[in-house]
Design an enzyme around this catalytic site. Structure first.
Site, short mmCIF file in Angstrom:
data_model
loop_
_atom_site.label_atom_id
_atom_site.label_comp_id
_atom_site.label_asym_id
_atom_site.label_seq_id
_atom_site.Cartn_x
_atom_site.Cartn_y
_atom_site.Cartn_z
CG HIS A 1 29.99 10.28 12.24
ND1 HIS A 1 28.71 9.94 12.62
CD2 HIS A 1 29.86 11.24 11.30
CE1 HIS A 1 27.85 10.67 11.93
NE2 HIS A 1 28.53 11.47 11.12
CG ASP B 1 32.15 4.43 10.68
OD1 ASP B 1 31.82 4.30 9.49
OD2 ASP B 1 31.84 5.45 11.36
CB CYS C 1 28.35 14.01 13.03
SG CYS C 1 26.83 14.61 12.32
CD GLN D 1 33.27 10.32 5.19
OE1 GLN D 1 33.67 10.45 4.04
NE2 GLN D 1 32.20 10.95 5.64
CE LYS E 1 28.86 9.35 5.10
NZ LYS E 1 28.39 10.72 5.21
N1 C6P Z 1 29.27 11.61 7.88
C1 C6P Z 1 29.71 13.86 7.14
O1 C6P Z 1 29.39 14.94 6.61
P1 C6P Z 1 25.17 7.96 7.69
O2 C6P Z 1 24.62 9.30 8.09
O3 C6P Z 1 24.62 6.85 8.54
O4 C6P Z 1 25.10 7.70 6.23
O5 C6P Z 1 26.74 8.01 8.00
C2 C6P Z 1 27.16 8.21 9.32
C3 C6P Z 1 28.64 8.29 9.36
C4 C6P Z 1 29.34 7.31 10.03
N2 C6P Z 1 30.68 7.33 10.08
C5 C6P Z 1 31.40 8.25 9.45
C6 C6P Z 1 32.88 8.20 9.51
C7 C6P Z 1 30.73 9.27 8.75
O6 C6P Z 1 31.44 10.20 8.12
C8 C6P Z 1 29.33 9.31 8.71
C9 C6P Z 1 28.59 10.40 7.99
C10 C6P Z 1 28.74 12.71 7.12
O7 C6P Z 1 30.83 13.71 7.63
C11 C6P Z 1 27.38 13.16 7.55
S1 C6P Z 1 27.32 13.63 9.24
#
Ligand code: C6P
Length: 441
Positions: free
Chosen positions: A156, A233, A399, A236, A259
């Site tokens: 991401h 990370d 993203c 997910q 999430k």
């Molecule tokens: N992915 C998706 O629709 P934040 O925005 O900081 O809460 O998460 C960022 C992020 C980091 N790593 C992974 C693997 C992610 O999936 C995400 C967020 C969302 O896939 C929003 S772009």
């Protein structure tokens, strides 16, 4: 004369213990309680009883953000109604209750990922902020000219751009573990890249776009053997699979609360205590200091050293409630439920639409995400038609622009699940897709 901050949180262990709910449950300890009853759970998610375009809402965008159960909504509501006060400051009843609630939430989040101590949990706004914290603090201190950082092609942007900025600033290098066409990391190439003696390896636990579940413990062991630190990370992963940071053995693990059924504005960095202790502050101001003089300051202990300013107290309390909720469900059961749904959905999609393009690894190697394209139809059009059927999916690059480039795709549509998702949701997706085919194909 030293001017002490007003009640800096110096006795972290005692604070963390205050108000901590009893009966710590390891995330995987409840695997054998029988399957999760998602239909019964749905009653606890008020939004799932609403409609979109006059149709019952079918929410298949949980990878972007999950819906929130009453337990989370009410925990935050109760904070605002009954004990709204700043934390680590007020020597009065509701101030102390707010501090206890905030620190109890930290303890819940720590237990949720089996962190050795709540002191190793830094609250952030989200996973993005947690990665930026490590890049700016650990990275600026430890990355120098010519040093290598290894990432993967499936990251991401949150686990890519902060490292791009760091290596540009330090004249260091980025290398990438490639993927196979069905989205599996090439560990054979990773082993070759490790000969570069990288300082850090950072990779996603579960891909937000393809759903690939990466072998994080194995990758961590390989990286450590080469002398690198490891950041995972977990944005997910934490909503979908049991996560045990002690067993994974990494050095940093980041994730977002929103999430995993928690509120937006909540996230966490877990880091090994000795690493966090040695890292300089990320942001500066109140809360992160022990003493301030006109020309110098002494910083607070971890984790508060990294929590400058008034934190999002309600979000942290909601985050803790979400962690407790998921631990009570049992993450092993959550994973089994979502796996069953993925198998059902992939079979049904293949059967109904033989020419539908489905991306990513086989069901057994993926979390609750299905990216797809209807040949010849832009995913934005697919998402719009689905929306008119009440079905919410995400369409675009999610993203992960470099990953889409690698797969030679402009964009994809993505259906993603969570604890409350059911076979009926998948059936409605299929009804909506029939309409897409009728209109376009
Ligand atoms: N992915 C998706 O629709 P934040 O925005 O900081 O809460 O998460 C960022 C992020 C980091 N790593 C992974 C693997 C992610 O999936 C995400 C967020 C969302 O896939 C929003 S772009």
């Amino acid at each position: 004369m030293a001017i002490a901050s007003d009640r800096p949180p110096t006795d972290g262990a005692a604070q963390a213990a205050a108000g901590t709910p009893a009966a710590p449950a390891s995330p995987s300890s409840t695997v054998d309680r029988g399957p999760l009853d998602a239909h019964a759970l749905r009653a606890e998610f008020p939004i799932l009883g609403t409609t979109a375009h006059g149709k019952p809402l079918v929410y298949l965008d949980s990878a972007a953000t999950s819906q929130k159960p009453l337990a989370v909504i009410e925990a935050m509501d109760t904070y605002y109604r009954e004990y709204n006060a700043n934390v680590h400051r007020g020597i009065y009843q509701i101030g102390e209750r707010a501090t206890a609630g905030y620190e109890a939430a930290r303890a819940s989040v720590a237990r949720f990922i089996n962190a050795p101590s709540p002191r190793e949990i830094v609250f952030t706004r989200n996973a993005t902020e947690a990665i930026n914290l490590v890049a700016a603090s650990w990275g600026r201190k430890n990355i120098g000219r010519g040093d290598a950082i290894i990432l993967t092609e499936m990251e991401h942007h949150a686990n890519l751009v902060p490292w791009q900025i760091l290596v540009q600033e330090r004249d260091a290098d980025l290398e990438f573990i490639p993927i196979t066409d069905d989205g599996i990391l090439r560990l054979d190439v990773f082993e070759v890249l490790l000969r570069l003696k990288p300082k850090l390896v950072a990779f996603t636990h579960v891909s937000n776009t393809l759903g690939t579940i990466n072998p994080v413990a194995e990758m961590t062991a390989l990286a450590h053997a080469a002398g690198a630190l490891v950041l995972v990370d977990g944005a997910q992963a934490v909503p979908h699979v049991p996560v045990d940071v002690a067993a994974i053995g990494a050095d940093f693990y980041v994730f977002s609360g929103h999430k995993m059924l928690g509120p937006t504005g909540s996230g966490a960095l877990w880091g090994r205590r000795e690493l966090l202790d040695a890292m300089p502050p990320y942001m500066a101001g109140g809360e992160m200091i022990r003493e301030v003089h006109l020309r110098r300051s002494e910083f607070n202990e971890v984790p508060w050293k990294f929590e400058a300013g008034t934190p999002d107290i309600a979000a942290a309390i909601g985050f803790g409630a979400a962690a407790e909720y998921l631990m009570a469900l049992g993450m092993g059961r959550v994973q089994a439920h979502e796996h069953e749904l993925i198998v059902y959905a992939m079979d049904a999609l293949r059967r109904e639409f033989p020419n539908l393009d489905l991306y990513g690894p086989p069901a057994d190697a993926r979390g609750g995400v299905i990216p797809f394209n209807v040949p010849g139809v832009h995913p934005h059009d697919v998402a719009q038609v689905l929306d008119r059927s009440g079905v919410a999916v995400r369409a675009g690059h999610h993203c992960t622009m470099p990953l889409h480039e690698r797969l030679d795709l402009v964009a994809t549509a993505r259906a993603s699940f969570n604890v409350y998702s059911t076979r009926e949701d998948v059936d409605q997706l299929i009804v909506g897709l029939r309409e897409v085919y009728r209109l376009f194909a």
